[in-house]
Design an enzyme around this catalytic site. Sequence first.
Site, PDB file in Angstrom:
ATOM      1  N   ARG A  81       0.830  -1.213   0.000  1.00 43.33           N
ATOM      2  CA  ARG A  81       0.000   0.000   0.000  1.00 43.33           C
ATOM      3  C   ARG A  81       0.861   1.257   0.000  1.00 43.33           C
ATOM      4  NH1 ARG A  81      -2.325  -4.068  -0.695  1.00 43.33           N
ATOM      5  NH2 ARG A  81      -4.455  -4.601  -0.061  1.00 43.33           N
ATOM      6  N   ARG A 111      -2.529   5.862  27.913  1.00 44.76           N
ATOM      7  CA  ARG A 111      -2.042   6.588  26.738  1.00 44.76           C
ATOM      8  C   ARG A 111      -0.852   5.917  26.070  1.00 44.76           C
ATOM      9  NH1 ARG A 111      -0.743   8.681  31.368  1.00 44.76           N
ATOM     10  NH2 ARG A 111       1.386   9.308  31.863  1.00 44.76           N
ATOM     11  N   LEU A 164      19.509   9.313  27.936  1.00 45.33           N
ATOM     12  CA  LEU A 164      20.680   9.772  27.193  1.00 45.33           C
ATOM     13  C   LEU A 164      21.047  11.204  27.582  1.00 45.33           C
ATOM     14  CD1 LEU A 164      20.025   8.443  23.584  1.00 45.33           C
ATOM     15  CD2 LEU A 164      21.960   7.854  25.062  1.00 45.33           C
ATOM     16  N   ASP A 202       9.596  14.379  28.129  1.00 43.10           N
ATOM     17  CA  ASP A 202       8.605  15.188  28.837  1.00 43.10           C
ATOM     18  C   ASP A 202       9.244  16.139  29.835  1.00 43.10           C
ATOM     19  OD1 ASP A 202       9.463  13.422  30.743  1.00 43.10           O
ATOM     20  OD2 ASP A 202       7.494  12.584  31.213  1.00 43.10           O
ATOM     21  N   ASN A 203      10.510  16.505  29.613  1.00 46.16           N
ATOM     22  CA  ASN A 203      11.105  17.521  30.476  1.00 46.16           C
ATOM     23  C   ASN A 203      12.005  18.432  29.672  1.00 46.16           C
ATOM     24  OD1 ASN A 203      14.182  16.860  31.129  1.00 46.16           O
ATOM     25  ND2 ASN A 203      13.075  14.909  31.045  1.00 46.16           N
ATOM     26  N   CYS A 240       2.933  16.277  33.197  1.00 44.03           N
ATOM     27  CA  CYS A 240       1.626  15.640  33.028  1.00 44.03           C
ATOM     28  C   CYS A 240       1.124  15.070  34.351  1.00 44.03           C
ATOM     29  CB  CYS A 240       1.718  14.525  31.988  1.00 44.03           C
ATOM     30  SG  CYS A 240       2.007  15.096  30.311  1.00 44.03           S
TER      31      CYS A 240
END
Length: 250
Positions: A11, A70, A107, A127-128, A185
């Site tokens: 596809r 999530r 890392l 997320d920081n 969060c």
Amino acid sequence: MNELQLDRYSRQLLLPSFDIEGQVALSNATILVIGMGGLGNIAATYLASAGVGELILADGDHLELSNLPRQVLYNEACLGRNKAEAAQAELTAKNSESRIQVIAEHLAGEALSLVVAKASVVLDCTDNYQARQSIHRACLNNKTPLVSAAAIRWEGQLISFLYDQNTSPCYECLYPSMSDNQLSCSESGVIGPVVGSLGVLQALDALKIASGCGRVEHGLLKLFDGLEGCWREMRLTQDPECAFCSSQIG
């Protein structure tokens, strides 16, 4: 490409702008995904399934029960495991042809720069702010394209930087300073489909960059309001006071 590959990716191969050349380019690409939480688990799933030749998954966190709404790549049996290692097992089961390397740590420093230098594209799924700043600087120093996303509450944002084109502005023109508690969060909350939507779009930009197909604009900030269901776009310009990129990008 062999017969099985032609069938698996049929596809994608039908796309006029993609074809076999795009698929071969993907198979030769190395994509680094830093952060295997809400953004990274979705992005990595699409990248592995699309036939990216090598994925490097980096994350030092372990899966918790509150992650599952999530971080849908994982299941209850993965609780307590390192996210990158759990993702490797799940993604290999989806596409055994995609070589998946795991870095089960956060890392930083020289280790980050060395891995970024190997990558065709880097996805910042952290997320920081401190991590985001370090990733951006490593990508700019190595001229490695960066696809960055973030999500919190009902809102999300996406921006790509094509540093291989020696182009300004940079991530620190957008966020010259920010504290990590502004991105938490765990304190502010987040809804799963918003994070997933941004992860999908990160994968899309990464696939376009790695395959050489389609258009990805440097420094175009896309803002999503999930509660209202609307998007806004802002074109980022170089901050003349940004000491970092002004000294490195002509």
